[in-house]
Design a protein around this motif. Structure first.
Motif, PDB file in Angstrom:
ATOM      1  N   UNK B  44      23.114  65.024  24.381  1.00 44.01           N
ATOM      2  CA  UNK B  44      22.180  63.914  24.419  1.00 44.01           C
ATOM      3  C   UNK B  44      22.428  63.081  25.679  1.00 44.01           C
ATOM      4  N   UNK B  45      21.443  62.252  25.983  1.00 45.27           N
ATOM      5  CA  UNK B  45      21.552  61.390  27.159  1.00 45.27           C
ATOM      6  C   UNK B  45      22.821  60.550  27.099  1.00 45.27           C
ATOM      7  N   UNK B  46      23.130  60.056  25.913  1.00 44.02           N
ATOM      8  CA  UNK B  46      24.285  59.168  25.798  1.00 44.02           C
ATOM      9  C   UNK B  46      25.590  59.919  26.123  1.00 44.02           C
ATOM     10  N   UNK B  49      25.791  59.924  29.885  1.00 43.64           N
ATOM     11  CA  UNK B  49      26.122  58.579  30.387  1.00 43.64           C
ATOM     12  C   UNK B  49      27.595  58.248  30.123  1.00 43.64           C
ATOM     13  N   UNK B  77      14.545  71.098  25.955  1.00 41.09           N
ATOM     14  CA  UNK B  77      14.854  69.709  25.611  1.00 41.09           C
ATOM     15  C   UNK B  77      15.985  69.180  26.486  1.00 41.09           C
ATOM     16  N   UNK B  81      16.068  65.885  28.898  1.00 42.01           N
ATOM     17  CA  UNK B  81      17.071  64.815  28.773  1.00 42.01           C
ATOM     18  C   UNK B  81      17.807  64.598  30.084  1.00 42.01           C
TER      19      UNK B  81
END
Lengths: 219, 130, 297
Positions: B44-46, B49, B77, B81
Motif C-alpha cells: 500500500x501507499x503507506x 511512505x 493496482x 499506487x
C-alpha cells in the motif's frame, strides 16, 4: 453522501506550520467512502507531513485517529485525551465534522484538511458526481428524478439553455451531461413529457433559513 | 535502513527472480533490501511512505508481468499506487522518482539485477548532483 | 424619432435589428459612433448584457444613449448577474427612461468569461424572466405587490434552432411562447430549412410571434472551424467553408458580408421568417454594407 477532496498539501502545511504536535483526525463515514478523509488518508497525510517537515529540519509529531462520525459530539468526545495532547487538530472530516470538533474542543485550533464539495454519489470507482444541493424544496417529482438545480451548470428550472452541445452535453464542460437532456430522456421514457412543458415558478431560495435547523416530529 | 533501497518483491515473480540471481551469483547493489510480499498488490501507499520515513532513499515495487498476476489485478493496482505515491512524495517536496514499479517474470534474474542497479545508480547520481 | 419596435413588429414588413456592444471601460465614444451610424438603418438596436460573461459597460447605459440619440433600443437582460429584485428595479428604471423593449435571456455561464470566480446568480431562468416582465407590465411586482406605475415592455427572447438534440430546446421555446413573447431572435443560423422548420414550429403555436433569424457573417475558414468546434448550437455548413476557402486572400470580410447578404435576401424573398438580427461583433461599422448588399437600405 457528502463528498470532499483533500486540500493541496501546501495549504495544509501552511495551516499547521506553527505547530509541533498535531492530531490528524479522520472520519469513518462519508469521507472514508469518498477516499478523502478516512483512516487510510489519515495515515498518508500524517506520513507526508512527517516527511516534508523532517526534510525541512522542522520535525512534526503526529497523532492519528479516526472517529466513526466526526459530526456527532458523543463520538468525538471519545478522542478528548488525544486532542488534549496535541497543539492543534487537523481534521479530514467534512465541514460539519470540523465544526463539531471545533465546538467541542473550543480551546484548540481545529483546522480543515479537506474541502467539502457536494452531496453526491459514486459514479464509478474513484469518481463521484453531485446530485443534491440541499435546497430544502425538492421538486424531483417534476423532473424525472434529475435535479437541474445542481446538475445544470446554471441551475435552470424550465429547460435547457441555448448552449447544449451536440449529443446533449453541457456548454461549459463537454464531459458532463446537460441535465435537461437527461430530464427529457427520462420523462420521454416514462411517457410523462407533459411534466417538462409545465411552467416552474421562481424557486423559493429561502426554503431553508440559514442557519438551517430541523426539528424531528416527536414520536 | 538509512540509505537503503527497499524492494517489495512479489513472491510469484520478483522474489524467485532475486533468488535465482543469488544462486547464479549475479552481483547487485548491496544497499538493496528485499521484502517478500504475497503480491505487489499487497503493498500500500503507506508502506512505501513509511519506508521513506525510516530513511530509505528509494523504493521499488516489483510484480508479475502484465496479465500474469496470480491475484489477477494486483500488479496493475500496485502500479496505480506507485504513481499515487510519486505524487505524494512530490507534494512533500521529496523526489517522486524515488519510487518505481516494474513488472518481471520469475525466470528473469538478469532483469532483476538491471532494474535494481538502475534505480540505485540513478539515486546515487542524483545525490551527487545535490 | 424612430418608430417604437412594437409598432414595427405589428406591420407586415421585414424587420431588421443589429447590436451595439458596450466597451470594456467607461468610454462610450465608440458606442456613440455605432449608434449614429446604425440607428436610422435598422428598426432596433440590441445592447448586450455583459456579453460572454465579460464585465463591461452596462446594457442599460448604452440603451439610454440610444434613446438620447433618437434610436430604438432593445435591452438585453440576462439572469446571470442579478437576482429577481435587481432585475425588477433595473427594468423599472429602464422603463422610466423610455426603454420599451426587453430581450429575456438566460446568460452565459461565468466559466466562459473574465470573472470566472464570480458567484453566478441565476435566481431566475429566461422563462421566469419573461413572466416577470409581464407581471411588471400589469403594474405588480413578482411578489404580488402593487406598483405606483407599471411598465409597458415589448418582450423578446432567443432560441437555438440548430441545437442537437432539438426536442428539449423546443419544449423551452414552447414555454417561452406560452409565457408571452412578441419576438424571437435566433442563434446564428446558416441553413434556410432550419429557420423554416423553426418558424413553422413557432407559427403553429402562435402566429403573432415575429421571428428574426440570427445572422453572423463568417469571415474566414478559421473562424468557421472555431465556431463549429466551440460555439454550441451553431453549425456552419461545409459549402460556406468551401466558398470562403476559394475567396482570395484578404477578402474574407467582404466574402462574409456577401454571403450574409445573400442569405438575408433569400429569407426575405422566400418569406422564411419575419426579419433578421445581425450580429457582427467587433465590426459594427460594416453592418451597413450587409444592409446595402441585401437591399435593405
Amino acid at each position: 453522501m457528502i463528498i470532499a477532496e483533500r486540500k493541496p498539501m501546501e495549504e495544509i502545511e501552511e495551516s499547521v506550520a506553527e505547530y509541533k504536535k498535531v492530531l490528524v483526525a479522520g472520519c469513518g463515514t462519508c469521507v472514508t467512502v469518498c477516499w478523502a478523509g478516512g483512516e487510510k488518508e489519515v495515515g498518508i497525510l500524517a506520513s507526508q507531513l512527517r516527511l516534508a517537515r523532517g526534510a525541512a529540519g522542522n520535525e512534526i509529531v503526529t497523532l492519528e485517529t479516526t472517529v466513526e462520525r466526526q459530526c456527532e459530539k458523543e463520538m468525538v468526545t471519545e478522542i478528548k485525551d488525544k486532542v488534549a495532547e496535541a497543539d492543534a487538530v487537523l481534521s479530514l472530516a467534512c465541514g460539519s465534522g470540523v465544526q463539531t470538533m471545533a465546538e467541542l474542543f473550543d480551546d484548540k485550533p481545529v483546522l480543515p484538511a479537506v474541502n467539502t464539495t457536494f452531496i453526491g454519489m459514486p459514479e464509478r470507482e474513484g469518481l463521484w458526481v453531485e446530485m443534491c444541493g440541499a435546497c430544502g424544496d425538492c421538486f424531483l417529482d417534476r423532473t424525472g428524478g434529475v435535479c437541474p438545480m445542481v446538475r445544470c451548470a446554471k441551475g435552470l428550472l424550465n429547460g435547457p439553455c441555448g448552449g447544449t452541445r451536440k449529443g446533449g452535453m453541457c456548454e461549459i464542460d463537454p464531459d458532463k451531461d446537460c441535465a435537461w437532456v437527461l430530464v427529457h430522456r427520462r420523462l420521454e421514457k416514462q411517457g410523462r413529457l407533459d411534466l417538462m412543458r409545465e411552467y416552474v415558478t421562481p424557486k423559493n431560495f429561502r426554503a431553508v433559513r440559514r442557519p438551517g435547523k430541523v426539528q424531528a416530529a416527536k414520536a | 535502513m538509512k540509505g537503503r533501497v527497499i524492494a517489495f518483491c512479489c513472491e510469484h515473480s520478483a522474489y524467485p527472480a532475486a533468488d535465482l540471481a543469488g544462486r547464479l551469483r549475479l552481483h547487485y547493489s548491496e544497499s538493496l533490501r528485499i521484502i517478500r510480499v504475497p503480491c505487489a498488490g499487497r503493498v500500500d501507499v503507506i508502506h512505501m511512505l513509511k519506508a521513506f520515513e525510516k530513511g530509505a532513499r528509494a523504493v521499488l515495487v516489483l510484480g508479475c508481468e502484465d496479465g500474469a498476476c496470480h491475484h489477477i489485478t494486483g500488479n496493475t493496482r500496485a502500479r496505480e499506487r506507485v504513481e499515487q505515491c510519486q505524487v505524494l512524495l512530490d507534494e512533500a517536496r521529496l523526489d517522486g522518482r524515488s519510487v518505481a514499479m516494474h513488472n518481471i517474470s520469475p525466470n528473469a534474474p538478469q532483469k532483476f539485477v538491471r532494474i535494481a542497479d538502475e534505480l540505485v545508480n540513478a539515486k546515487e547520481q542524483s545525490r551527487e548532483a545535490i | 424619432m424612430s418608430t417604437p419596435f412594437r409598432e414595427i413588429l405589428k406591420k407586415e414588413g421585414f424587420v431588421v435589428t443589429t447590436e451595439v456592444g458596450p466597451e470594456k471601460g467607461s468610454s462610450v465614444s465608440k458606442a456613440i459612433e455605432h449608434i449614429e451610424l446604425l440607428k436610422d438603418k435598422v428598426h432596433g438596436l440590441n445592447v448586450t448584457d455583459n456579453q460572454s460573461s465579460v464585465m463591461r459597460y452596462p446594457s442599460l447605459g448604452i440603451c439610454l444613449l440610444i434613446k438620447e440619440h433618437g434610436g430604438e433600443p432593445v435591452l438585453q437582460v440576462t439572469c446571470r448577474d442579478r437576482n429577481r429584485m435587481a432585475i425588477q428595479a433595473d427594468l423599472l428604471f429602464a422603463h422610466s427612461r423610455g426603454v420599451r423593449n426587453v430581450l429575456c435571456l438566460t446568460g452565459d455561464s461565468v466559466d466562459v468569461g473574465d470573472h470566472k470566480e464570480a458567484k453566478q446568480v441565476f435566481d431566475l431562468d429566461s422563462v421566469q424572466l419573461i413572466h416577470l416582465v409581464h407581471t411588471l407590465n400589469s403594474a405588480r411586482d413578482i411578489a404580488g405587490n402593487e406598483l405606483s406605475g407599471g411598465t409597458d415592455f415589448c418582450v423578446g427572447t432567443a432560441a437555438s434552432p440548430s441545437s442537437d438534440p432539438i426536442e428539449p430546446q423546443l419544449i423551452k421555446v414552447e414555454k417561452k411562447i406560452k409565457a408571452g413573447v412578441d419576438f424571437i431572435q435566433t442563434q446564428a443560423v446558416y441553413e434556410l430549412d432550419e429557420i423554416k422548420r423553426f418558424t413553422d414550429f413557432v407559427r403553429n403555436m402562435d402566429e403573432k410571434v415575429r421571428i428574426l433569424a440570427g445572422i453572423v457573417p463568417i469571415i474566414g475558414v478559421k473562424m468557421a472551424a472555431y465556431m463549429n468546434e466551440n460555439v454550441p448550437g451553431i453549425v456552419i455548413p461545409q459549402r460556406i467553408i468551401d466558398e470562403l476557402a476559394e475567396a482570395p486572400k484578404g477578402t474574407g470580410v467582404a466574402k462574409g458580408i456577401e454571403m450574409s447578404a445573400r442569405m438575408i435576401r433569400q429569407l426575405k424573398e422566400e418569406r422564411v421568417c419575419d426579419g433578421v438580427h445581425i450580429m457582427f461583433i467587433g465590426r459594427e461599422e460594416r453592418v451597413p454594407e450587409i444592409l446595402e448588399a441585401a437591399g435593405l437600405v
